[in-house]
Design an enzyme around this catalytic site. Sequence first.
Site, short mmCIF file in Angstrom:
data_model
loop_
_atom_site.label_atom_id
_atom_site.label_comp_id
_atom_site.label_asym_id
_atom_site.label_seq_id
_atom_site.Cartn_x
_atom_site.Cartn_y
_atom_site.Cartn_z
N ALA A 9 51.20 33.50 57.89
CA ALA A 9 50.20 32.46 58.17
C ALA A 9 48.81 33.04 58.32
O ALA A 9 47.99 32.54 59.07
CB ALA A 9 50.59 31.70 59.43
N ARG A 15 40.77 26.68 49.41
CA ARG A 15 40.72 25.39 48.69
C ARG A 15 40.86 24.18 49.61
O ARG A 15 40.71 23.05 49.16
CB ARG A 15 41.79 25.37 47.59
CG ARG A 15 41.37 26.16 46.37
CD ARG A 15 42.49 26.25 45.36
NE ARG A 15 43.54 27.16 45.82
CZ ARG A 15 44.80 27.12 45.35
NH1 ARG A 15 45.16 26.21 44.47
NH2 ARG A 15 45.70 27.99 45.79
N THR A 79 51.19 39.79 50.57
CA THR A 79 52.36 39.26 51.29
C THR A 79 53.28 40.39 51.79
O THR A 79 53.88 40.27 52.86
CB THR A 79 53.16 38.30 50.39
OG1 THR A 79 53.37 38.94 49.12
CG2 THR A 79 52.41 37.00 50.16
C1 UD1 Z 1 53.14 34.09 46.50
C2 UD1 Z 1 54.16 34.96 45.78
C3 UD1 Z 1 54.58 34.25 44.50
C4 UD1 Z 1 55.12 32.88 44.80
C5 UD1 Z 1 54.12 32.06 45.60
C6 UD1 Z 1 54.75 30.80 46.08
C7 UD1 Z 1 53.65 37.29 46.30
C8 UD1 Z 1 52.99 38.53 45.83
N1 UD1 Z 1 53.58 36.23 45.48
O1 UD1 Z 1 52.01 34.03 45.68
O2 UD1 Z 1 55.57 35.01 43.83
O3 UD1 Z 1 55.44 32.19 43.59
O4 UD1 Z 1 53.70 32.80 46.77
O5 UD1 Z 1 53.78 30.01 46.70
O6 UD1 Z 1 54.27 37.28 47.33
N2 UD1 Z 1 49.64 35.70 53.35
C9 UD1 Z 1 49.43 36.43 54.49
N3 UD1 Z 1 48.84 37.64 54.42
C10 UD1 Z 1 48.46 38.18 53.24
C11 UD1 Z 1 48.69 37.43 52.06
C12 UD1 Z 1 49.28 36.20 52.15
O7 UD1 Z 1 49.75 35.97 55.60
O8 UD1 Z 1 47.95 39.31 53.24
C13 UD1 Z 1 50.28 34.38 53.45
C14 UD1 Z 1 49.37 33.26 52.98
O9 UD1 Z 1 48.66 32.74 54.07
C15 UD1 Z 1 50.35 32.25 52.42
C16 UD1 Z 1 51.51 33.10 51.93
O10 UD1 Z 1 51.38 34.35 52.58
O11 UD1 Z 1 50.85 31.38 53.39
C17 UD1 Z 1 51.48 33.29 50.42
O12 UD1 Z 1 50.28 33.92 50.06
P1 UD1 Z 1 49.49 33.53 48.76
O13 UD1 Z 1 48.32 34.37 48.65
O14 UD1 Z 1 49.30 32.05 48.72
O15 UD1 Z 1 50.53 33.95 47.65
P2 UD1 Z 1 50.56 33.49 46.17
O16 UD1 Z 1 49.56 34.25 45.40
O17 UD1 Z 1 50.52 32.03 46.08
#
Ligand code: UD1
Length: 456
Positions: A9, A15, A79
């Site tokens: 989170a 967006r 992630t």
């Molecule tokens: C990620 C997945 C992708 C999947 C998609 C589904 C990875 C690399 N990719 O992509 O395969 O299809 O979700 O929605 O995992 N977050 C953190 N810290 C971070 C980065 C992200 O807490 O450093 C959280 C974000 O707040 C979010 C979630 O992790 O709730 C997913 O991150 P996001 O950047 O949206 O991933 P996607 O690029 O959409």
Amino acid sequence: MSLSVVILAAGQGTRMRSALPKVLHKLADKPLVEHVIDSARQLGADDIHVIYGHGGDAVPTTLAHCKVDWVKQDEQLGTGHAVAQAIPHIPMDRQVLGLYGDVPLTSIDTLKNLILLAQKSGFGLLTIALEDASGYGRIVRDESGKVVRIVEHKDASDTERMINEVNTGILAASRENLAKWLEQLDNKNSQGEYYLTDIIAMAVSEGISISTTSPADSHEVLGVNNKRQLAELERAYQLQQANRLMDAGVTLRDPARFDLRGSVICGKDVIIDVNVIIQGENQVGNDVEIGPNCLIINSKIDDGVKILANSVIENAVIGKNSRVGPFARLRPEAQLSEETHIGNFVEVKKSRIGKGSKVNHLSYVGDSIVGSNVNIGAGTITCNYDGANKHLTEIGDNVFVGSDTQFIAPVKIGEGATIAAGSTITKEVDAGALALSRVKQISKSGWKRPQKKKTD
Ligand code: UD1
Ligand code: CA
């Protein structure tokens, strides 16, 4: 094996175009991430770790009542990096379930199923086939159908982008394996991030077969990235709740125009008209009818009550067979006994109204104790506030209050007293007495009204 849940989170949610961190935006009046925390609890998680970062301490501060382990991710490096922050906080010998704080509607059945699969095979992955898979990580399988890796959209070849099975991001594996794989991650990819998804190929190379499962309904894995998606999930969630209530016997005149932002326990033969919003925790008895456009918050409504259109009811108790509205407002600590009538443009606050009493028109009853079978005429005001303190008005049983009366509190009216219309009552009235405080009427015959001055 005991269960730990990690909830990601930390993201900003650009967006959403909002100053509020994305996961604090509300679905059914509850922050997105709190839905996810509640699901983790329902699964019986032994510990819940929420990775936060963007928005500073806003997330843990707003959700201080959720007893979880808050883990700060200072920089959002991906992630994989996010999950790695939780590892030191997770006890050994745990099954770990990874969830996203912006994916609020995953069902408990789906998650239980995923955890079972992970226990059997060593890795459980929740995937879904989407018509438009762009933006998502794609599930790459070999000729025999076994998952071999996940490729992110930005790193995918044109052929890989044709794959429509996508990663939902929700997965389960043991703490031990996760810790080992996360240590080996690098950020050599198009986004320069530590991808959690890279651990799939690592697991496969160790001979672990990745078990996948899909949710019954695609809304379960949809995330919120913008206000349109938030609204879409709100409606999906509301329809689920409406269906649940209808399955339990509640009549909803239009399930698409009903919102439950909290909980309600309903008896038999409850009828709810359109545009009713129910918030907080509520109880509704048997044979209750709620008219259109009502807002009901944290209230208890007993059997046979009718709430007519456009009424607002908050922290109130309504006794059996009472009738409230149309256009009534019950404010906190309004307690109506059985068979009371509260009519249009009547406001009741912190008051007890006895059995069979009626306040039918245009009145304010605040800080009052009203007995039974009292009739309060139109336009009656309890003047409870002297500018500094609130005072009590006590009205005994069987009192008749004529229209346009003001009670200057503190004041007490004995049983069976009659208050003449238009009175301002400042002193105690004895039981059975008539109280009257009006200027004597005078009439001047042949009265000439003033004439408008001529202007030229
Ligand atoms: C990620 C997945 C992708 C999947 C998609 C589904 C990875 C690399 N990719 O992509 O395969 O299809 O979700 O929605 O995992 N977050 C953190 N810290 C971070 C980065 C992200 O807490 O450093 C959280 C974000 O707040 C979010 C979630 O992790 O709730 C997913 O991150 P996001 O950047 O949206 O991933 P996607 O690029 O959409
Ligand atoms: Ca996303």
